[in-house]
Design an enzyme around this catalytic site. Structure first.
Site, PDB file in Angstrom:
ATOM      1  N   HIS A 178       0.820  -1.210   0.000  1.00 19.38           N
ATOM      2  CA  HIS A 178       0.000   0.000   0.000  1.00 19.38           C
ATOM      3  C   HIS A 178       0.856   1.263   0.000  1.00 19.38           C
ATOM      4  O   HIS A 178       0.539   2.235  -0.685  1.00 19.38           O
ATOM      5  CB  HIS A 178      -0.916  -0.022   1.229  1.00 19.38           C
ATOM      6  CG  HIS A 178      -1.893   1.109   1.266  1.00 19.38           C
ATOM      7  ND1 HIS A 178      -3.083   1.073   0.573  1.00 19.38           N
ATOM      8  CD2 HIS A 178      -1.851   2.302   1.898  1.00 19.38           C
ATOM      9  CE1 HIS A 178      -3.740   2.191   0.796  1.00 19.38           C
ATOM     10  NE2 HIS A 178      -3.016   2.961   1.598  1.00 19.38           N
ATOM     11  N   HIS A 222     -10.815   2.316  -0.716  1.00 20.68           N
ATOM     12  CA  HIS A 222     -10.942   1.832   0.657  1.00 20.68           C
ATOM     13  C   HIS A 222     -11.710   0.515   0.618  1.00 20.68           C
ATOM     14  O   HIS A 222     -12.723   0.339   1.301  1.00 20.68           O
ATOM     15  CB  HIS A 222     -11.617   2.862   1.559  1.00 20.68           C
ATOM     16  CG  HIS A 222     -10.864   3.118   2.823  1.00 20.68           C
ATOM     17  ND1 HIS A 222     -11.462   3.457   4.009  1.00 20.68           N
ATOM     18  CD2 HIS A 222      -9.537   3.066   3.087  1.00 20.68           C
ATOM     19  CE1 HIS A 222     -10.540   3.604   4.933  1.00 20.68           C
ATOM     20  NE2 HIS A 222      -9.368   3.376   4.411  1.00 20.68           N
TER      21      HIS A 222
HETATM   22  N1  LIG Z   1      -2.124   4.271 -10.266  1.00 26.05           N
HETATM   23  C1  LIG Z   1      -1.428   5.413 -10.069  1.00 26.05           C
HETATM   24  N2  LIG Z   1      -1.177   6.254 -11.088  1.00 26.05           N
HETATM   25  C2  LIG Z   1      -0.525   7.404 -10.876  1.00 26.05           C
HETATM   26  N3  LIG Z   1      -0.080   7.814  -9.670  1.00 26.05           N
HETATM   27  C3  LIG Z   1      -0.301   7.008  -8.627  1.00 26.05           C
HETATM   28  C4  LIG Z   1      -0.987   5.773  -8.759  1.00 26.05           C
HETATM   29  N4  LIG Z   1      -1.060   5.172  -7.553  1.00 26.05           N
HETATM   30  C5  LIG Z   1      -0.463   6.012  -6.692  1.00 26.05           C
HETATM   31  N5  LIG Z   1      -0.010   7.122  -7.341  1.00 26.05           N
HETATM   32  C6  LIG Z   1       0.637   8.266  -6.721  1.00 26.05           C
HETATM   33  O1  LIG Z   1       1.581   7.802  -5.761  1.00 26.05           O
HETATM   34  C7  LIG Z   1       1.540   8.666  -4.597  1.00 26.05           C
HETATM   35  C8  LIG Z   1       1.330   7.818  -3.370  1.00 26.05           C
HETATM   36  O2  LIG Z   1       0.054   7.238  -3.481  1.00 26.05           O
HETATM   37  P1  LIG Z   1      -0.803   7.088  -2.149  1.00 26.05           P
HETATM   38  O3  LIG Z   1       0.035   6.363  -1.150  1.00 26.05           O
HETATM   39  O4  LIG Z   1      -2.139   6.519  -2.511  1.00 26.05           O
HETATM   40  O5  LIG Z   1      -1.001   8.632  -1.730  1.00 26.05           O
HETATM   41  P2  LIG Z   1      -1.456   8.986  -0.220  1.00 26.05           P
HETATM   42  O6  LIG Z   1      -0.319   8.514   0.649  1.00 26.05           O
HETATM   43  O7  LIG Z   1      -1.618  10.481  -0.275  1.00 26.05           O
HETATM   44  O8  LIG Z   1      -2.731   8.227  -0.010  1.00 26.05           O
HETATM   45  C9  LIG Z   1       0.387   9.643  -4.813  1.00 26.05           C
HETATM   46  O9  LIG Z   1       0.945  10.859  -5.283  1.00 26.05           O
HETATM   47  C10 LIG Z   1      -0.417   9.019  -5.923  1.00 26.05           C
HETATM   48  O10 LIG Z   1      -1.036  10.030  -6.712  1.00 26.05           O
END
Ligand SMILES: Nc1ncnc2c1ncn2[C@@H]1O[C@H](COP(=O)(O)OP(=O)(O)O)[C@@H](O)[C@H]1O
Ligand SMILES: [Mg+2]
Lengths: 743, 80, 231, 80
Positions: A62, A108
């Protein structure tokens, strides 16, 4: 009853003895043997219990994206309109006049399956936080929901709980929930999908980022108190369900929209005061991920003193505080000289404010608690050396060949589709969402894309979320491209110019090559389509391990897309007036492979997914905008699953009067009315000849199809009273949800 | 025969209601309030008059509908 | 006309209300924080929709005890105008400025949709520019909008012309599914004895701008402005 | 010292939640259910340790905030 939760000063009892750290304990934390070995090598000593927790949080799927990173890098993420792409809490896109739109979608899924109301509510809370952490005020929310078969014993309880939770949080927070998706399919029986999207507005020159800067600056904890909520939650979100899903239940968190609303206002006030150097919300693995991310991005160290962390429960250990996923919390680096001012703002909103550490020069993540050092780790290495996998991937098997067409008339088939939970009216869902708060909703739920005015201007944003998992299963790359193309089409149908997308990639267990193959294929398709349609990916989220006892969900890469209407007058409505001509824009071959017709009528997923020609998709969308600009289009609706018949029915129901559509003599009526060829729109016009000649000069296929008006929908030789369709359509979901649900 | 089902949040589960009530009471000047938790109470009117059977039924009602086992505990009281 | 909007920490229609009032009066309303204890000189006090203090206990119950409410009561006692919309009506009831109670919707779900209102009292400062029996179509968005009172009170409210609006079908007639929350006698809004205090569940401030598909809600604000001019 | 405040709807005030619960239970096959009423229970944690004083305080808390006299009754139980 349970002990009180907002006791001011928490007496610290002797912390329980920490378990011995070894291979086995690491495994319980979801760390593979080679990953544990990597930790030993990195520290060249065994980690402490708290450190092990920190590694497990930072290195799980995650937070580390270890299975997906390699492929996410291939996505197009730049363009003149992009102010900030992936890597921050949300993506930022320029909309002119010094304004920017900030948006992201996040899943979620597992929490919602375990506790639908709270799981969905905290999902909405999390994505709203991602948006206002960037300095944007949320102005709209959407959600894409996938549930199991309508008659599966858990489906109805999950649906009603999730919808109530999304409404319960968003309505109280005060953001209009203006759109989304709802689907049912047995592949989601054991794993529902709850993807929440939030969209915010900010001044383009006042965006806030997570990178810390400056040495010896206070690291400040803001918002709600810390409890044991979701300890181990990030690990749970990355674990395939087994029969023991029940045991994981106590980690579910409860959302508090009232605190979130105050946190929003306090953060925006604080940002306006100039006190904020950098800010990061506490999401999955709260304090750990946020502190490390701020330090890492700023190439600084961070020293935390957990004795200062506001706690809700007695005797919380360092391990628990570092892994707690209590909601409605933020971490900030502040300008020391502004500390008093900042404190006053949080007092005004009755929120906790505590200095819990400082930025330091060395590359070090230092955690103190009760006089002891609980963790002392090389900070950059925590994320920098996080494992990254190039998992083996296998191509998806070709779908079953297309069998014979069902023996049914188009009219009867349309009745069956509209009566099904998949195509019935979604009003039962969106009437539980406040979709008009903030008084800028121009087009709410129940249309193509939602349209929300940019407050105080004549501009508007068009918003949509789309994917057709059936196509993705049959042919991941085509399905991935189609999801982007459909989102593009929905935006164009409102007259908007597509700007950018966020993606939420929901898949099964990536350690299985066939699942990884679906993931890789979908990303390839998404990447191609985003480049061809000039919609860069600016944010997103990956949710893997969506499977139960080896049964995976359909590959479901939800695409959230945002478009811009330079002026509200450019908006194309869905509902035509009476006495107008109907024009079908785009070429129809009658493609029934993987169609809704086959699936809804006899549960057959046969034949190839419809081909996607991105050049034609773009030319068609641009032609529609141009034609509308010349006043040649009075209404538009995109064609997607269910084809012409479903689009016509939806248009008629929106208009409140009938439509007549001619059949195509040279084609089977079912193929003509239910085929799912891409890049098509159903248009209404008061000047069809001019519209048709305009489109043909652009080299596009278009034809006169019929006219609007009257009390019936006519499909070729069949006429159906609109009143009957409206009745069927309106009652589909209420009928399903009539019976009470259990938990 | 009547039955009382009292449904309360599990230990450690955040209780926004309770917190809001405690804060409000304190701002109203009731400064002896250290904290508050809110729960539900459901009074059932049953045709069953065998207390043992009633208790067994109500137990199942609470598990299937009245309480959310994920975040809530319940207690049952059979009256007269 | 000088107007003010009370802002509780969980108010979320305060801006919408301010925009509508500004539009109607040409003057930006004063935004009054709930912790204040006095009001600036005002002709109208507006209490906006939202979830004032989370509304986890009873909607509006905690807000009714906020420091500013003493000043609001005094304003009402002086015959000042008070408009409470949605959560604002709930607050006015909990504060004892309007009678009855607002309970959980009969359907038990939050409900957001456009409803049709029949204007029953076209004399009040809030409605006097509406033609008798005219219809307004405006959105509702609430979880606890079911108006409940004893028959005696209901009779009195109706007898004294204090039922400002009733939920009706598009054709202007009562209908079961025209009432979104099960309110007794389809009551959507009521007036104080002197008709200077109005509480209503629907949101005129969200339907006061043609760009949003209608401006029926503007009637209420135009009425207020006109009332101030001829008084 | 702890106090329990139980808030219930006055008899005669319609209770849609209670009615829905009774219906749901019957459709789930619990056909001994004649009716149901739902109320709130609020547990207060007080620094006050004089039960008489506590009772008096809680009484005032219930009247001013915890219950709405128009539609609700309340009972108080001091637990210590
Ligand atoms: N499928 C995806 N395509 C593009 N960017 C992604 C994708 N999955 C995650 N990211 C980017 O990676 C970063 C970390 O994702 P995430 O852990 O979900 O963010 P947060 O910690 O704010 O919830 C975020 O900037 C998110 O936009
Ligand atoms: Mg974040």
């Amino acid at each position: 009853m349970a002990p009180m939760q907002d006791t001011e000063s928490v007496p610290r009892r002797a912390a329980p003895v920490e378990p011995e750290v070894n291979q086995a304990l690491a495994a319980e934390h979801g760390l593979k043997p080679e990953e544990y070995a990597r930790i030993l090598e990195l520290l060249d000593r065994p980690p402490s219990f708290t450190e092990l927790g920190i590694f497990s949080a930072m290195w799980n799927e995650h937070c580390s994206y270890k299975s997906s990173k390699k492929w996410l890098r291939t996505l197009p993420t730049t363009g003149p309109q992009v102010i900030c792409g992936p890597g921050e809490n949300a993506g930022v896109v320029d909309i002119g006049d010094g304004l920017a739109v900030v948006f992201k979608m996040e899943s979620h899924n597992h929490p919602s399956f375990i506790e639908p109301y709270q799981g969905a509510a905290t999902g909405v809370g999390g994505i709203l936080r991602d948006v206002f952490t960037m300095g944007a005020r949320p102005i709209a929310a959407l959600n894409a929901l996938s549930f199991g078969a309508p008659d599966h014993p858990r489906t109805r309880a999950l649906l009603s709980g999730v919808v109530a939770g999304i409404g319960g949080y968003g309505n109280a927070f005060g953001v209009p929930t203006v759109g989304g998706e709802l689907r049912f399919h047995p592949a989601y029986n054991g794993n529902c999908l709850v993807n929440a999207m939030a969209v915010g507005l900010a001044r383009a020159d006042a965006i806030f980022y997570s990178a810390a800067s400056g040495i010896g600056r206070p690291v400040v904890y803001l918002g709600a108190k810390t409890g044991r909520d979701g300890v181990g939650g990030a690990t749970m979100a990355s674990a395939e369900f087994g029969e023991d899903a029940e045991e994981k239940r106590p980690t579910v968190q409860v959302g508090d929209p009232f605190t979130e609303k105050r946190l929003l206002e306090a953060c925006l006030e604080l940002m306006a005061s100039g006190a904020v150097v950098s800010i990061q919300d506490m999401g999955a693995a709260g304090l750990t991920c946020s502190a490390v991310e701020m330090g890492d991005k700023g190439t600084l160290g961070v020293a935390l003193d957990l004795d200062a962390v506001p706690c809700r429960e007695d005797a919380m250990t360092a391990y628990e505080m570092m892994l707690s996923e209590s909601q409605e919390r933020m971490l900030m680096v502040l300008r020391p000289e502004k500390e008093a001012e900042a404190r006053a703002i949080f007092d005004k909103w009755d929120l906790d404010f505590a200095v819990v550490g400082e930025t330091i020069a060395e590359d070090r993540f230092l955690v103190r608690h009760g006089g002891d050092i609980k963790a002392d780790l090389p900070l950059a290495a925590l994320s920098g050396t996080a494992p990254e996998y190039d998992r083996p991937h296998a191509p998806s098997p070709p779908p079953a060949p297309l069998g014979p067409l069902p023996e049914i008339s188009p009219g009867a088939a349309l009745r069956r589709l509209l009566a099904s939970p998949s195509f019935g009216s979604r009003a039962w869902v969106w009437e539980q969402y406040d979709n008009t708060v903030m008084a800028d909703t121009v087009t709410g739920p129940g249309s193509d894309a939602a349209v929300v005015r940019v407050h105080g201007t004549e501009k508007a944003l068009a918003l949509t979320a789309d994917v057709t998992p059936r196509y993705c299963a049959a042919d991941p790359e085509t399905g991935g491209a189609q999801a982007v193309a459909e989102a593009y089409r929905n935006l164009c149908a409102t007259g908007a110019r597509p700007l950018a997308v966020t993606d939420n990639l929901n898949f099964g267990n990536p350690e299985r090559p066939e699942i990884m193959g679906q993931f890789v294929g979908c990303i390839r398709g998404i990447g191609r389509a985003c480049s061809a349609l000039d919609m860069p990916v600016v944010s997103g989220n990956v949710s893997l391990y969506n499977e139960t006892e080896g049964r995976a969900i359909l590959p479901t890469p939800t695409i959230g897309a945002v478009g811009l209407l330079e002026h509200l007058d450019n908006r194309i409505p869905l509902a035509p007036g009476p006495g107008e001509a109907l024009v079908l824009l785009g070429a129809t071959t009658g493609h029934l492979g993987q169609s809704a017709l086959l699936w809804e009528l006899d549960a057959r997923a046969e034949g190839p997914a419809p081909p996607v020609d991105l050049a034609v998709e773009r030319a068609t969308g641009e032609a529609l905008r141009a034609a509308a600009g010349q006043g040649l289009v009075s209404a538009a609706h995109d064609l997607s699953d269910g084809g012409l018949a479903i689009a016509a029915a939806e248009m008629a129901l929106a208009a409140g009067h009938g439509l007549s559509l001619e059949a195509e003599p040279a084609m089977d009526p079912l193929a003509w009315f239910f085929g799912e060829d891409q890049a098509r729109y159903l248009l209404a016009s008061r000047d069809a000849p001019a519209l048709l000649s305009f489109l043909s000069t652009r080299g596009l296929t278009a034809r006169l199809l019929g006219e609007t008006g009257g009390p019936c929908l006519r499909l070729g030789i069949e006429t159906i009273p609109l009143a009957e369709l409206s009745e069927i359509h309106r009652n589909a979901l209420p009928r399903l949800m009539a019976e009470p649900t259990t938990n | 025969m009547k039955a009382l089902v009292t449904v309360t949040l599990k230990t450690g589960v955040l209780d926004p209601q309770g917190a809001a009530i405690a804060n409000a009471l304190r701002t109203l000047g009731f400064d002896t309030v250290r904290g508050a938790r809110q729960g539900k109470i459901i009074e059932l009117d049953l045709t069953e008059d065998n207390p043992v059977k009633a208790e067994r039924d109500v137990e199942r009602m609470a598990e299937t509908l009245l309480a959310n086992g994920v975040i809530e505990d319940f207690t049952i009281e059979i009256l007269d | 006309m000088r107007t003010g909007v009370i802002v509780f920490p969980g108010s979320n229609c305060d801006r919408d209300m301010a925009v509508a009032l500004h539009q109607a009066t040409g003057i930006a309303p004063a935004m009054v924080w709930h912790k204040d204890t006095s009001l600036p000189p005002l002709d109208l006090v507006a209490i906006p929709g939202g979830f004032s203090f989370g509304d986890y206990l009873r909607c509006g119950a905690i807000a009714a005890h906020a420091p500013i409410m003493e000043a609001v009561r005094a304003h009402a006692a002086r015959g000042g105008l008070v408009l409470g919309i949605c959560n604002g009506w709930q607050v006015l009831i909990e504060a004892g400025l309007l009678p009855g109670a607002l309970m959980r919707n009969a359907g038990l779900k939050f409900v957001c949709r456009t409803v049709h209102l029949k204007v029953l009292n076209t004399q009040s400062p809030f409605t006097h520019t509406c033609a008798p029996e005219s219809l307004l179509s405006v959105p509702v968005a609430h979880h606890d909008g079911c108006f409940v009172a004893e028959d005696a009170l209901l009779d009195r409210l109706e007898g004294e012309g204090r039922v400002a609006f009733r939920y009706v079908a598009a054709n202007g007639h009562p209908a079961p599914d025209a009432n979104p929350n099960g309110s007794m006698r389809d009551i959507a809004g009521i007036l104080s004895e002197n008709a200077r205090v109005l509480g209503m569940m629907p949101h005129p401030e969200r339907m006061a701008d043609p760009a949003l598909g209608g401006s029926d809600g503007a009637r209420v604000f135009e009425s207020l402005v006109a009332a101030m001019q001829d008084s």
